[in-house]
Scaffold this motif. Sequence first.
Motif, PDB file in Angstrom:
ATOM      1  N   ASP A  26      65.677  23.379  44.038  1.00 48.91           N
ATOM      2  CA  ASP A  26      65.385  22.724  45.373  1.00 48.91           C
ATOM      3  C   ASP A  26      63.973  22.719  45.926  1.00 48.91           C
ATOM      4  N   ALA A  27      62.998  22.256  44.940  1.00 48.75           N
ATOM      5  CA  ALA A  27      61.525  22.457  44.901  1.00 48.75           C
ATOM      6  C   ALA A  27      61.034  21.204  45.532  1.00 48.75           C
ATOM      7  N   ILE A  28      59.492  21.424  45.982  1.00 46.74           N
ATOM      8  CA  ILE A  28      58.605  20.357  46.196  1.00 46.74           C
ATOM      9  C   ILE A  28      57.937  20.365  44.984  1.00 46.74           C
ATOM     10  N   VAL A  29      57.431  18.916  44.629  1.00 53.91           N
ATOM     11  CA  VAL A  29      56.834  18.809  43.193  1.00 53.91           C
ATOM     12  C   VAL A  29      55.520  18.213  43.720  1.00 53.91           C
ATOM     13  N   LEU A  30      54.447  18.782  43.301  1.00 54.50           N
ATOM     14  CA  LEU A  30      53.101  18.110  43.607  1.00 54.50           C
ATOM     15  C   LEU A  30      52.629  17.325  42.325  1.00 54.50           C
ATOM     16  N   VAL A  31      52.484  16.058  42.473  1.00 54.81           N
ATOM     17  CA  VAL A  31      52.092  15.004  41.446  1.00 54.81           C
ATOM     18  C   VAL A  31      50.825  14.665  41.496  1.00 54.81           C
ATOM     19  N   GLY A  32      50.227  14.501  40.314  1.00 50.10           N
ATOM     20  CA  GLY A  32      48.551  14.271  39.918  1.00 50.10           C
ATOM     21  C   GLY A  32      48.389  12.771  40.081  1.00 50.10           C
ATOM     22  N   ILE A  33      48.531  12.068  41.115  1.00 52.98           N
ATOM     23  CA  ILE A  33      48.306  10.786  41.356  1.00 52.98           C
ATOM     24  C   ILE A  33      47.015  10.743  42.355  1.00 52.98           C
ATOM     25  N   ALA A  34      46.008   9.904  41.814  1.00 52.66           N
ATOM     26  CA  ALA A  34      44.560  10.142  42.465  1.00 52.66           C
ATOM     27  C   ALA A  34      44.628   8.927  43.664  1.00 52.66           C
ATOM     28  N   ALA A  35      43.670   9.262  44.480  1.00 55.66           N
ATOM     29  CA  ALA A  35      43.511   8.343  45.883  1.00 55.66           C
ATOM     30  C   ALA A  35      43.422   6.978  45.466  1.00 55.66           C
ATOM     31  N   ASP A  36      42.931   6.538  44.285  1.00 51.15           N
ATOM     32  CA  ASP A  36      42.561   5.036  43.987  1.00 51.15           C
ATOM     33  C   ASP A  36      43.595   4.560  43.165  1.00 51.15           C
ATOM     34  N   GLU A  37      44.840   5.035  43.143  1.00 52.99           N
ATOM     35  CA  GLU A  37      46.195   4.647  42.389  1.00 52.99           C
ATOM     36  C   GLU A  37      47.284   4.499  43.236  1.00 52.99           C
ATOM     37  N   PRO A  38      47.154   3.544  44.348  1.00 55.33           N
ATOM     38  CA  PRO A  38      48.402   3.714  45.138  1.00 55.33           C
ATOM     39  C   PRO A  38      49.686   3.135  44.487  1.00 55.33           C
TER      40      PRO A  38
END
Length: 269
Positions: free
Chosen positions: A117-129
């Motif tokens: 039941d986790a939150i997952v932090l994903v590494g998508i940069a600010a210029d990759e909408p």
Amino acid sequence: MSRYTIASVSCGKDSIVIPYECIRRNLRLDEVIMYDTGMEFQAIYNEWAALVKLLDKNGIKHTVLHPEYSFCWQMFERPVNVGKENEHLGYSWCGGTCRWGTADKRTILGKYAEDRDAIVLVGIAADEPERQEKEFKPYKRFPLIEWKMTEADCLAYSYQQGHEWREHGANTPSGTVRLYEILDRVSCWCCTNKNMGELRNIYRYLPEYWDRLKELQRKTCRPMKGDGKSVFDLETRFKLEDARVAAGLSIRNKDFFRELSTVLGVAQL
């Protein structure tokens, strides 16, 4: 965040920033996971080992996840379309419209998060909408976007932390090469989404990986980049390019492609 929080880190230039910044910002981070396809560049494993030291120092759990079946078994031996007219063994190359490796990764990471039941932090940069739209799930968060960190910001930040993604390289004065200087993305070394420039650089600077690509190509009849563009065809092309450049000739005109088509014995490319 009150829920168990995981950072999904591929150990590429973007996702590797997340644990550093979570620690610096004193944000909750319970665990860092890396999904190992078995076909990563050695530099990725090296950077993971370096990151683990930071995580251990800060008391953060770290886990490496693996696919249920090996990459090569799925590429060459897995029964596909059983009972149908086009039944065959192996998915062949991963990439393009047949990203079976990516599908496996999403499934396994998703189940891991769901079980906790986790939150997952994903590494998508600010210029990759556009990538954020594709990756969206209710349990996912995109901290780099919140922090307004672009791909260039992430690479500079990673270099500052000592992550360089170095590999033994040919045709370089130092005998090593930083992968982000020759590749747009440090994904699996056998990914067919690599563009021609990236493949040309693997051929020129990373001959060990180029040899591995040839070994994979020998085991499948599907050309890596489509008709007339098997790994062996591409090697012929790159050699011809080098020869023409050395002779002061263009590699961007019809004469080059006419000569390449003749050498490969295919219709004009």
